[in-house]
Write an enzyme that holds these catalytic residues in place. Structure first.
Site, PDB file in Angstrom:
ATOM      1  N   THR A   1      77.822  30.651  38.223  1.00  0.00           N
ATOM      2  CA  THR A   1      77.425  29.261  38.474  1.00  0.00           C
ATOM      3  C   THR A   1      77.020  29.055  39.930  1.00  0.00           C
ATOM      4  OG1 THR A   1      78.811  28.419  36.715  1.00  0.00           O
ATOM      5  CG2 THR A   1      78.295  26.886  38.458  1.00  0.00           C
TER       6      THR A   1
ATOM      7  N   SER B   1      79.060  35.303  33.968  1.00  0.00           N
ATOM      8  CA  SER B   1      80.164  36.280  33.915  1.00  0.00           C
ATOM      9  C   SER B   1      80.873  36.325  32.564  1.00  0.00           C
ATOM     10  CB  SER B   1      81.159  36.051  35.052  1.00  0.00           C
ATOM     11  OG  SER B   1      82.052  35.002  34.759  1.00  0.00           O
TER      12      SER B   1
ATOM     13  N   THR C   1      82.901  32.233  37.559  1.00  0.00           N
ATOM     14  CA  THR C   1      84.344  31.981  37.521  1.00  0.00           C
ATOM     15  C   THR C   1      84.999  32.485  36.230  1.00  0.00           C
ATOM     16  OG1 THR C   1      84.009  29.795  36.530  1.00  0.00           O
ATOM     17  CG2 THR C   1      84.140  29.896  38.937  1.00  0.00           C
ATOM     18  N   ASP C   2      84.210  32.627  35.159  1.00  0.00           N
ATOM     19  CA  ASP C   2      84.828  32.836  33.835  1.00  0.00           C
ATOM     20  C   ASP C   2      85.608  34.142  33.697  1.00  0.00           C
ATOM     21  OD1 ASP C   2      84.103  30.383  32.947  1.00  0.00           O
ATOM     22  OD2 ASP C   2      82.363  31.035  31.800  1.00  0.00           O
TER      23      ASP C   2
HETATM   24  C1  SIN Z   1      80.055  32.283  34.979  1.00  0.00           C
HETATM   25  O1  SIN Z   1      81.240  32.629  34.902  1.00  0.00           O
HETATM   26  O2  SIN Z   1      79.154  33.080  35.328  1.00  0.00           O
HETATM   27  C2  SIN Z   1      79.635  30.907  34.640  1.00  0.00           C
HETATM   28  C3  SIN Z   1      80.701  29.914  34.911  1.00  0.00           C
HETATM   29  C4  SIN Z   1      81.052  29.772  36.358  1.00  0.00           C
HETATM   30  O3  SIN Z   1      80.658  30.549  37.228  1.00  0.00           O
HETATM   31  O4  SIN Z   1      81.793  28.808  36.647  1.00  0.00           O
END
Ligand code: SIN
Length: 310
Positions: free
Chosen positions: A8, A58, A91-92
Site C-alpha cells: 500500500t 503482499s 502490511t498484510d
Molecule cells: C499489501 O499488504 O501489500 C497491501 C496492504 C497494505 O500494504 O496495507
C-alpha cells in the site's frame, strides 16, 4: 539501501479520499523516496541508494520473492559501505517476511521493514512518515537486526503482528511491547540490548530452489473442526502442519487423532495457540509446541526452515 517490494505504501487510488479501493504496488521505490519531505535532513549526509526487488500486493507474497529479497539483502549487507537496509513492504504479510529475514540473514547491521496503511495518493498518506522513521532507525547506532517500523513504533520481528485491518497504527507487539519509538526523528529504545539470532542453516535457504522448499500448511482448531482437512492435506503430500489450537493449545478430538496419524506418517506437526496474546504453557495436547511463542504464521516459517535443512 532502500529495497522496494510494493504494498500500500506504493499503492495508488483514483481519488485522494479513497483509503480502501486502491491498487497496491504501483509506484517505484525511487518515487516513494522523492515524496518524503526532509529526507536529506534525516540522512545527515549519508548516501541513499534504492533497488526495486519486487512490486506486489503482499497478500501475494511467495517463497521465490522471499529468497530473492534475502539474496539482495545478503549482497548489500556484505558491502562495507552499506550501513543498513530499509525495505518497503505491504502490511498484510509483513510480519512473516520480517521473521523469515531474521532467520536467514547473518548480520548485525539493521534491516528495517516499513509500510503504510494508506496509499501514496491519499490526502494524508502515512507512508512518507513511516519511511522517514525507518531511515532514522537504520541510522541509529544502536539499531541492529531485523526490525519493523510503523506509526512511530519499532517492533521485533518475533513479536510483531498486524492487529487491525484499517487504522494507521495497525501493528502490535502484544505483551512484549514495542522495542522503541521514533519521536521527532529521534529514536528512543525500550531495550537496546537484545540481539536477534539467525537460523543456524540459513545459507542453504538462499540457494535451494524454492520449488523444493517443503510444503507447510496452517490449520486452526475451532468448534466443529473436521479431520477431513488433515486427511486431504496428507493425501496431497503436505510435509508440515502448524495447528493453531484453542486457548492453551487444545485441539478438537477428531483433529487430534488425525494429526497424530499424520505424525506417524512422517508429517511434522507443531502446535501454537490461536489466542492473540500469551503463549502455550506446559505440555498441551500430544503435539510438539512451536518454539518461542511464535504466532501461527511465523511458526509456519520456522517449521519450513527446519524442514529445508532436515
Ligand atoms: C499489501 O499488504 O501489500 C497491501 C496492504 C497494505 O500494504 O496495507
Amino acid at each position: 539501501m532502500v529495497l522496494g517490494t510494493g504494498g500500500t505504501i506504493a499503492g495508488t487510488a483514483a481519488s485522494a479520499s479513497d483509503h480502501t479501493g486502491y491498487t497496491a504496488g504501483q509506484l517505484g521505490v525511487q518515487h516513494l523516496l522523492d515524496a518524503v519531505p526532509g529526507l536529506n535532513d534525516t540522512l545527515h549526509g549519508a548516501a541513499l541508494v534504492c533497488e526495486q526487488v519486487a512490486q506486489l500486493d503482499s497478500k501475494d507474497m511467495d517463497h521465490a520473492t522471499w529468497q530473492k529479497l534475502a539474496q539482495r539483502c545478503t549482497h548489500w549487507l556484505a558491502q562495507p559501505d552499506v550501513g543498513g537496509i530499509v525495505i518497503t513492504h505491504g502490511t498484510d504479510t509483513l510480519e512473516e517476511t520480517a521473521w523469515f529475514l531474521q532467520q536467514v540473514l547473518h548480520t548485525t547491521k539493521p534491516v528495517v521493514l516499513t509500510c503504510a496503511m494508506r496509499p501514496a495518493t491519499a490526502l494524508a498518506p502515512d507512508g512518507p512518515q513511516n519511511l522517514l522513521d525507518a531511515m532514522a532507525v537504520v541510522l541509529d547506532p544502536m539499531a541492529r537486526g531485523v526490525r519493523v517500523v510503523c506509526a512511530g513504533r519499532i517492533h521485533r520481528a518475533r513479536d510483531v503482528q498486524k492487529v487491525h485491518p484499517y487504522r494507521l497504527d495497525a501493528f502490535s507487539s502484544g505483551e512484549a511491547g514495542p522495542r522503541g519509538w521514533i519521536e521527532q526523528g529521534r529514536v528512543r529504545w525500550a531495550d537496546p540490548g537484545s540481539w536477534p539470532v539467525a537460523h543456524v542453516h540459513a545459507r542453504q535457504v538462499l540457494t535451494q530452489p524454492t520449488a523444493d522448499w517443503p510444503w507447510v500448511a496452517l490449520l486452526h482448531n475451532h468448534a466443529g473442526a473436521d479431520a477431513r482437512q488433515v486427511h486431504a492435506l496428507v493425501a496431497a503430500g503436505v510435509q508440515g502442519l502448524v495447528v493453531a489450537g484453542t486457548g492453551n493449545g487444545t485441539v478438537h478430538q477428531s483433529l487430534l487423532t488425525a494429526l497424530s496419524e499424520a505424525q506417524t506418517q512422517g508429517v511434522a506437526v507443531r502446535l501454537v495457540t490461536r489466542c492473540a496474546e500469551g503463549q502455550i504453557v506446559g505440555q498441551a495436547a500430544a503435539l510438539q509446541t512451536a518454539p518461542l511463542g511464535l504466532n501461527a504464521y511465523k511458526a509456519r516459517v520456522s517449521l519450513m526452515l527446519d524442514l529445508i535443512v532436515a
